[in-house]
Write a protein that holds these residues in place. Structure first.
Motif, PDB file in Angstrom:
ATOM      1  N   GLN A  48      20.489  -6.067  11.022  1.00  0.00           N
ATOM      2  CA  GLN A  48      19.209  -5.435  10.665  1.00  0.00           C
ATOM      3  C   GLN A  48      19.236  -3.940  10.996  1.00  0.00           C
ATOM      4  O   GLN A  48      18.693  -3.125  10.257  1.00  0.00           O
ATOM      5  N   VAL A  49      19.901  -3.606  12.112  1.00  0.00           N
ATOM      6  CA  VAL A  49      20.049  -2.178  12.442  1.00  0.00           C
ATOM      7  C   VAL A  49      20.775  -1.481  11.299  1.00  0.00           C
ATOM      8  O   VAL A  49      20.368  -0.410  10.823  1.00  0.00           O
ATOM      9  N   MET A  50      21.870  -2.103  10.855  1.00  0.00           N
ATOM     10  CA  MET A  50      22.714  -1.463   9.844  1.00  0.00           C
ATOM     11  C   MET A  50      21.963  -1.302   8.515  1.00  0.00           C
ATOM     12  O   MET A  50      22.039  -0.261   7.867  1.00  0.00           O
ATOM     13  N   GLY A  66      27.499  -2.684   1.508  1.00  0.00           N
ATOM     14  CA  GLY A  66      28.241  -3.324   2.609  1.00  0.00           C
ATOM     15  C   GLY A  66      27.577  -3.048   3.960  1.00  0.00           C
ATOM     16  O   GLY A  66      28.133  -3.421   4.998  1.00  0.00           O
ATOM     17  N   TRP A  67      26.405  -2.385   3.931  1.00  0.00           N
ATOM     18  CA  TRP A  67      25.541  -2.159   5.101  1.00  0.00           C
ATOM     19  C   TRP A  67      26.255  -1.423   6.240  1.00  0.00           C
ATOM     20  O   TRP A  67      25.929  -1.587   7.406  1.00  0.00           O
ATOM     21  N   MET A  68      27.204  -0.594   5.905  1.00  0.00           N
ATOM     22  CA  MET A  68      28.011   0.041   6.947  1.00  0.00           C
ATOM     23  C   MET A  68      28.035   1.556   6.773  1.00  0.00           C
ATOM     24  O   MET A  68      28.889   2.237   7.315  1.00  0.00           O
ATOM     25  N   TYR A  69      27.076   2.083   6.008  1.00  0.00           N
ATOM     26  CA  TYR A  69      27.006   3.528   5.790  1.00  0.00           C
ATOM     27  C   TYR A  69      26.551   4.194   7.091  1.00  0.00           C
ATOM     28  O   TYR A  69      25.672   3.689   7.778  1.00  0.00           O
ATOM     29  N   LEU A  81      24.823   0.267  19.071  1.00  0.00           N
ATOM     30  CA  LEU A  81      23.613  -0.459  18.669  1.00  0.00           C
ATOM     31  C   LEU A  81      22.433  -0.216  19.607  1.00  0.00           C
ATOM     32  O   LEU A  81      21.296  -0.513  19.273  1.00  0.00           O
ATOM     33  N   SER A  82      22.721   0.343  20.775  1.00  0.00           N
ATOM     34  CA  SER A  82      21.636   0.665  21.708  1.00  0.00           C
ATOM     35  C   SER A  82      20.835   1.863  21.215  1.00  0.00           C
ATOM     36  O   SER A  82      19.750   2.126  21.700  1.00  0.00           O
ATOM     37  N   ALA A  83      21.405   2.611  20.255  1.00  0.00           N
ATOM     38  CA  ALA A  83      20.819   3.863  19.731  1.00  0.00           C
ATOM     39  C   ALA A  83      20.839   4.976  20.775  1.00  0.00           C
ATOM     40  O   ALA A  83      20.161   5.995  20.606  1.00  0.00           O
ATOM     41  N   LYS A  84      21.619   4.808  21.850  1.00  0.00           N
ATOM     42  CA  LYS A  84      21.660   5.837  22.900  1.00  0.00           C
ATOM     43  C   LYS A  84      22.802   6.821  22.643  1.00  0.00           C
ATOM     44  O   LYS A  84      23.962   6.399  22.501  1.00  0.00           O
TER      45      LYS A  84
END
Ligand code: NAD
Length: 673
Positions: free
Chosen positions: A107-109, A212-215, A458-461
């Motif tokens: 979902q993040v991606m 591919g949700w990896m941009y 994925l932590s967005a830090k």
């Protein structure tokens, strides 16, 4: 009798019953032009029926006419009403709902691919490359998210061209998501049938990392562009391995999704870049991000400024607000020396708006596309032919021109210029100008297995990204090969170069050994709680992930460049080895029918299970490509395969071709007369 009530009761994952208000379109956000609509009356009915199958029956009446309006005005049904209100962006993974980390990570991606700051046409779910979409419509977006929210470690979500087919029981060792985009049966793998299928809402153009949700924003291509430009300079101007592009001028076009990386890349390589762009909003975006430093409105000012900086051997990226042809005409007429020349307009869809003809403003191009497609096509063809003539003149004066993977040379051929072909007739023997893969990327990077490895914290830090940058740098031995030295310098300066747009992501070209070493180190850091979970992946534009005779496999010369076994095997092998997400697409950067490409995502959760996947799957993902390149007799790939066999006595074993003497062949053939 089958009723919609029975159908609704049979599903737990479905769109909500309440109808949402159509959200307002935020001013200033770029909108996609009208797409080609090729459907007859009956087929329009079918397209509506296809879109309405996502919607509870009580809303059919209302939405049938709304969807029809969307189809007639935009050429597609996007289901704007179903777009969540406000800004979509890749939030910290802990903020997403889900039964497993992978479900939340995806979902993040997806959300990062649709961020206003990242996506080209966010309302139309288009991430980059003029037409590359995450999925076809907002109903699919909502359903995919619902699936990911309930996905467990024992299920796999299957996504067919944006449509979530469902969750299917698998195992903890299987991928959590398998997705494909735009795959067509051979007979229908052509523009006409493609346009029909996409207008009907049954297929999706995923480009590469959009679907591919990896941009990861334009950063994803900066490292490759930097490598390409630097190595082009080394190849053509004898710049030593430790030198840079100081004093050299690079001219190109496009400041869009991927092309927007050109300004940044040339600056990092210490050269001067002059990039033409017809859409002022895109120039503004890149300027605000600091990816171009100056904006000029006339060719005279553009070349004057460029000369100032080449003379001083200082770097700068300049955005020229206008058509690339105007810029090149000026250079030809004034006899201005251009060292490196390329093009990154969206020539994989020149007639769909990807290439703006000379003489039209961006606004006029959009209007003409809507009102008179035939005239638009005529103007595109005239411009492409003229563009070719100018390049030919500049090349005659010493410029090095290369196709940068946007199907530019093929577009010139399609515009009727046969002279672009080596055999003067058709592209079967290639084109008279090289593609960057033929001369540079292929032999110097892909054949060794160096490719666009990437990761997202994925932590967005930002702190996590800095820690991973440092760890990755420590994994590289800069003295092993010149490529390692380039990569070492790249990662050392990555933060200083301010590359992040969207999520906290990084790109770093690496070969198989480098990727594995870094991935294991990252997983250990996650295990030790030094950083949060990480999503690993790569651009599809890689050693083994893509079969594309005009691009990634342009330096495969044993005749197998027309086959798509490698990309398909790569996809299958990654599934077998348990990557978290595995993808396969038709098209990519060069257009439908011209490439098969795939990628992966691997969530690092710190587990030992993931250590094993890293060793087996990443190794396969890269070395499958090296093995195929080696079998095609590519020198560096053969050397890499020999080395790998020596160092892996009990694991992999690659078959290697015997080399045949050219003299012997000549003798054998001449004996037959
Ligand atoms: N080489 C690679 O690694 C690679 C990677 C991804 C994409 N691509 C290809 O590169 C192309 C560009 O990708 P993108 O994501 O930047 O697409 P994009 O559509 O976002 O950007 C292309 C830009 O070119 C501009 N343009 C069009 N015609 C022009 C003209 N005549 N003069 C000046 N500007 C003009 C457009 O306004 C647009 O902003 C695509 O064909 C894509 O498939 C190559």
């Amino acid at each position: 009798m089958l009723t919609n009530l029975d159908i609704s009761k049979a599903m737990t994952i479905k769109l909500d019953d309440d109808l949402l208000e159509t959200p307002e379109f935020v001013k200033g956000i770029r909108r996609a032009p009208k797409r080609e609509l090729v459907l007859n009356q009956e087929e329009i009915g079918l397209a509506l029926k296809n879109a309405l199958r996502y919607i509870p029956e009580k809303w059919h009446e209302k939405l049938a006419s709304e969807f029809l309006d969307e189809l007639l005005s935009g050429g597609r049904i996007y289901g704007y009403r179903f777009r969540p209100k406000g800004k979509i962006y890749g939030k910290p993974v802990s903020e997403y709902k889900g039964n497993c980390l992978a479900g939340k990570a995806m979902q993040v991606m997806i959300d990062n691919n649709l961020d206003f700051d990242v996506a080209l046409y966010p309302y139309e779910l288009t991430t980059y490359g003029e037409t590359g979409q995450v999925c076809q419509n907002w109903m699919q977006y909502r359903l995919i998210k619902k699936c990911l929210e309930v996905l467990t470690e024992n299920q796999t979500l299957v996504v067919s061209s944006g449509h979530p087919l469902g969750l299917f029981e698998s195992s903890t060792d299987a991928p959590r998501v398998i997705l494909t985009n735009g795959l067509l049966v051979g007979e229908y793998d052509n523009q006409k049938d493609w346009h029909k299928a996409i207008s009907l809402g049954v297929t999706n153009y995923g480009q590469m990392t959009a679907g591919g949700w990896m941009y990861i924003g334009p950063q994803g291509i900066v490292h490759g562009t930097y490598n390409t430009l630097l190595n082009a300079g080394r190849l053509k101007f004898n710049i030593p391995d430790e030198g840079d592009l100081g004093g050299y001028l690079f001219v190109s076009s496009g400041l869009g999704g991927m092309s927007g990386a050109q300004g940044k890349s040339i600056e990092i390589a210490n050269g001067v870049g002059l990039i033409a762009e017809v859409d002022y909003s895109r120039i503004q975006t890149r300027f605000n991000q600091g990816w171009i430093k100056k904006v000029v409105k006339s060719p005279a000012d553009a070349f004057k400024l460029a000369k100032e900086y080449t003379d001083k051997r200082k770097n700068i990226s300049i955005g020229f607000c206008g058509n690339i042809i105007d810029l090149l005409e000026y250079a030809v007429n004034k006899n201005i020396k251009i060292d490196l020349l390329s093009d990154q307009t969206s020539c994989h869809v020149p007639y769909g708006g990807g290439y703006c003809p000379q003489g039209l403003t961006f606004k006029e191009r959009t209007e003409l596309l809507k009102t008179d497609k035939e005239k638009f096509i005529k103007l595109v063809n005239q411009s492409l032919a003229h563009h070719f003539g100018l390049i030919k003149m500049l090349v005659g004066r010493g410029t090095y021109f290369f196709d940068y993977g946007n199907s530019f040379l093929k577009a010139i051929y399609d515009a009727g210029v046969k002279e672009i072909c080596k055999n003067g007739e058709n592209p079967n023997d290639g084109f008279i100008f090289p593609s960057y893969v033929e001369d540079i990327m292929g032999p110097l990077l892909f054949d060794y297995g160096y490719g666009p490895f990437r990761w997202v914290c994925l932590s967005a830090k930002h702190q996590d990204l800095l820690k991973t940058d440092k760890a990755a740098m420590e994994c590289i031995d800069p003295n092993r090969r010149f490529q390692d030295k380039d990569n070492y310098i790249w990662i050392k300066n990555a933060d200083r170069n301010k590359l992040v747009v969207g999520t906290q992501a990084r790109i770093l070209y690496q070969d198989a050994a480098g990727r594995i070493k870094i991935a294991l180190k990252f997983n250990e850091m996650v295990r030790n709680k030094e950083v949060g979970p990480i999503m690993l992946g790569r651009d599809h534009h890689d050693s083994g992930g893509t079969d594309s005779p005009f691009r990634e496999t342009a330096n495969i010369r044993d005749g197998s460049n027309v086959t798509a076994d490698m990309a398909t095997q790569c996809f299958a092998g990654n599934i077998a080895r348990g990557m978290t997400m595995v993808t396969l697409h038709n098209g990519g950067g060069v257009g439908i029918g011209k490439a098969i490409n795939g990628g992966f995502g691997l969530v690092l959760d710190g587990s030992e299970k993931v250590d094993i996947i890293i060793k087996k799957a990443i190794s396969w993902d890269v070395l499958g490509g090296v093995a195929r390149r080696s079998w095609a007799r590519n020198k560096h790939a053969v050397e890499t395969a020999i080395k790998h066999n020596k160092e892996n006595k009990s694991g992999d074993h690659i078959t290697i071709p015997y080399l045949v003497s050219e003299d012997l062949l000549e003798r054998a053939i001449s004996r037959r007369g």
